[in-house]
Design an enzyme around this catalytic site. Structure first.
Site, mmCIF file in Angstrom:
data_model
loop_
_atom_site.group_PDB
_atom_site.id
_atom_site.type_symbol
_atom_site.label_atom_id
_atom_site.label_comp_id
_atom_site.label_asym_id
_atom_site.label_seq_id
_atom_site.Cartn_x
_atom_site.Cartn_y
_atom_site.Cartn_z
ATOM 1 N N HIS A 1 17.881 -23.272 -19.355
ATOM 2 C CA HIS A 1 18.493 -23.409 -20.675
ATOM 3 C C HIS A 1 18.471 -24.881 -21.088
ATOM 4 C CE1 HIS A 1 21.081 -19.481 -20.592
ATOM 5 N NE2 HIS A 1 19.830 -19.272 -20.206
ATOM 6 N N GLU B 1 20.760 -26.850 -22.203
ATOM 7 C CA GLU B 1 21.857 -27.656 -21.664
ATOM 8 C C GLU B 1 21.595 -28.071 -20.224
ATOM 9 O OE1 GLU B 1 23.994 -24.284 -24.030
ATOM 10 O OE2 GLU B 1 22.053 -24.590 -23.062
ATOM 11 N N CYS C 1 26.586 -20.727 -22.821
ATOM 12 C CA CYS C 1 26.919 -19.538 -22.032
ATOM 13 C C CYS C 1 27.760 -19.950 -20.831
ATOM 14 C CB CYS C 1 25.632 -18.849 -21.565
ATOM 15 S SG CYS C 1 24.718 -19.796 -20.320
#
Length: 155
Positions: free
Chosen positions: A55, A57, A85
């Protein structure tokens, strides 16, 4: 830092989200800032790397940690186009980021208040300031348009 700075940083994250979409990745973009400098910049690479942890991040945290030669990012701020998430929120806490700005909420997966709030969980050893809604319409539109195109292709 003022609103114009925060907005400019979210626009940098949006550029990353657009790059992801152009590569048929879920269009999430992230930047990490230390002081006034971007030290991490990434977009989702799940499909490219065949890695469910790739992801935006997570990749940006790795870049920022490498830049600072530190596992702690306590003086850093993350700007991400979509609410993180639970996996990413956990990494944000572990990295001890100071603050997170996100664009659009993620009502099915968001771990910064939409479904759960990992960043402000008092039972954890670190809490992270969080502010949602920065350029939320633009951030949400990138995601909506991506999935609209995906659905039309599958018909």
């Amino acid at each position: 830092m003022d609103y114009k700075f925060h907005e400019a940083m979210m626009r940098e994250a949006l550029k990353q989200a657009h790059q992801a979409a152009s590569k048929d990745e879920v269009p999430v973009g992230a930047v990490i800032v230390h002081g006034q400098q971007i030290i991490g910049r990434a977009h989702d690479q799940v499909e490219l790397l065949k890695d469910p942890t790739a992801h935006a991040e997570m990749i940006a945290i790795t870049q920022a940690s490498n830049f600072l030669s530190s596992k702690w990012l306590q003086d850093c701020v993350l700007y991400v186009t979509i609410e993180p998430c639970s996996m990413c929120a956990g990494a944000i806490v572990l990295a001890r980021l100071k603050k997170v700005f996100y664009g659009a909420a993620a009502p099915k997966t968001g771990a910064c208040g939409s479904v759960v709030n990992i960043l402000l969980n008092k039972t954890l050893n670190h809490q992270v300031e969080v502010e949602g809604g920065l350029l939320s319409d633009e951030c949400g539109m990138v995601m909506s348009e991506f999935f609209k195109k995906k659905r039309s292709k599958s018909r």
